[in-house]
Scaffold this motif. Structure first.
Motif, PDB file in Angstrom:
ATOM      1  N   MET A   1     -52.385  -1.622  51.207  1.00  0.00           N
ATOM      2  CA  MET A   1     -52.885  -2.550  52.216  1.00  0.00           C
ATOM      3  C   MET A   1     -51.726  -3.029  53.080  1.00  0.00           C
ATOM      4  SD  MET A   1     -55.585  -4.841  52.910  1.00  0.00           S
ATOM      5  CE  MET A   1     -55.659  -6.407  53.718  1.00  0.00           C
ATOM      6  N   ILE A   2     -51.881  -2.908  54.379  1.00  0.00           N
ATOM      7  CA  ILE A   2     -50.855  -3.352  55.327  1.00  0.00           C
ATOM      8  C   ILE A   2     -51.438  -4.469  56.179  1.00  0.00           C
ATOM      9  CG2 ILE A   2     -49.455  -2.698  57.324  1.00  0.00           C
ATOM     10  CD1 ILE A   2     -49.253   0.100  56.087  1.00  0.00           C
ATOM     11  N   VAL A  52     -45.134  -7.696  63.649  1.00  0.00           N
ATOM     12  CA  VAL A  52     -44.663  -7.801  62.269  1.00  0.00           C
ATOM     13  C   VAL A  52     -45.727  -7.139  61.400  1.00  0.00           C
ATOM     14  CG1 VAL A  52     -43.999  -9.333  60.370  1.00  0.00           C
ATOM     15  CG2 VAL A  52     -43.484  -9.987  62.743  1.00  0.00           C
ATOM     16  N   ARG A  53     -45.302  -6.152  60.622  1.00  0.00           N
ATOM     17  CA  ARG A  53     -46.234  -5.474  59.700  1.00  0.00           C
ATOM     18  C   ARG A  53     -45.602  -5.471  58.316  1.00  0.00           C
ATOM     19  NH1 ARG A  53     -47.973  -0.021  60.994  1.00  0.00           N
ATOM     20  NH2 ARG A  53     -49.986  -0.643  60.156  1.00  0.00           N
ATOM     21  N   PHE A  54     -46.419  -5.772  57.306  1.00  0.00           N
ATOM     22  CA  PHE A  54     -45.898  -5.732  55.947  1.00  0.00           C
ATOM     23  C   PHE A  54     -46.959  -5.245  54.971  1.00  0.00           C
ATOM     24  CE2 PHE A  54     -47.508 -10.086  56.366  1.00  0.00           C
ATOM     25  CZ  PHE A  54     -48.202 -10.266  55.167  1.00  0.00           C
ATOM     26  N   GLY A  55     -46.482  -4.677  53.861  1.00  0.00           N
ATOM     27  CA  GLY A  55     -47.364  -4.151  52.828  1.00  0.00           C
ATOM     28  C   GLY A  55     -46.557  -3.364  51.829  1.00  0.00           C
ATOM     29  N   ALA A  68     -54.623  -5.186  64.932  1.00  0.00           N
ATOM     30  CA  ALA A  68     -53.982  -6.412  64.429  1.00  0.00           C
ATOM     31  C   ALA A  68     -54.948  -7.222  63.565  1.00  0.00           C
ATOM     32  CB  ALA A  68     -53.489  -7.275  65.593  1.00  0.00           C
ATOM     33  N   ASP A  69     -54.469  -7.640  62.411  1.00  0.00           N
ATOM     34  CA  ASP A  69     -55.240  -8.551  61.559  1.00  0.00           C
ATOM     35  C   ASP A  69     -55.181  -9.964  62.132  1.00  0.00           C
ATOM     36  OD1 ASP A  69     -55.917  -6.781  59.204  1.00  0.00           O
ATOM     37  OD2 ASP A  69     -53.732  -6.568  59.237  1.00  0.00           O
TER      38      ASP A  69
END
Length: 190
Positions: A1-2, A52-55, A68-69
């Motif tokens: 999940m990102i 900014v993306r993280f996972g 985009a979330d």
């Protein structure tokens, strides 16, 4: 999940610091993090975007339309401008601040009205706060970016308040730490 987050605003509002704080909080939590460079006219008051993306494993910091979330916006019109990048049902956290773009300043256009309603009609969930007022209460209007980080932290419960404040401490000069800590807490509890 990102998790994919766009930070949008107008040059000089502190989007780079906000993206560094967010990236640091996610990195300290153990996520793979990618943060883009600033895109836009950051020195001239123009539109500025960072990603900014993280996972577990993130290949690229770039976010495509509809990807985009979350969108964190320092200015209302900027939030509306980028609503197309949000996933259906995505969340916008925005300051109620309005900065007139050049056509409005030049008198050739009017600042658009009903922006929150338009973003909601486009399928976004919109959380609006007066980040400028809260930043002033913290001690400086320049801290509105950290006020927004405080408000946004509610949407990432996997990162604790202490972890967020640790990221603020890592990214902010010591002489501004108390002010920014207060700004974060004002945003969080607003």
């Amino acid at each position: 999940m990102i998790t994919s987050i766009m930070i949008v605003g107008v040059g000089g509002q502190g989007s780079l610091l906000a993206s560094r704080v967010l990236g640091r909080a996610a990195l300290d939590k153990g996520y793979d993090v990618k943060v883009s460079e600033v895109h836009g006219m950051s020195q001239r008051g123009g539109s500025v975007v960072t990603y900014v993306r993280f996972g577990d494993k993130v290949a690229s910091p770039i976010i495509d339309k509809g990807g985009a979330d979350y969108i964190i916006s320092f200015e209302l019109l900027e939030a509306a401008r980028y609503v197309g990048f949000l996933k259906p049902g995505g969340q916008i956290v925005t300051s109620s601040q309005q900065i007139d773009p050049m056509p409005v300043v030049a008198g050739t256009a009017e600042y658009p009205q009903g922006l929150v309603e338009k973003m909601t009609a486009a399928g976004a969930k919109v959380d609006v706060l007066d980040a400028l007022k809260l930043a002033e209460e913290a001690g400086s209007i320049k801290a509105s970016n950290i006020v927004l980080m405080g408000r946004f932290s509610k949407y990432l419960p996997e990162i604790s308040k202490e972890e967020w404040l640790s990221a603020v401490k890592a990214c902010v000069p010591e002489k501004f730490l108390a002010l920014n800590t207060k700004a974060f807490e004002l945003g969080l509890f607003a």
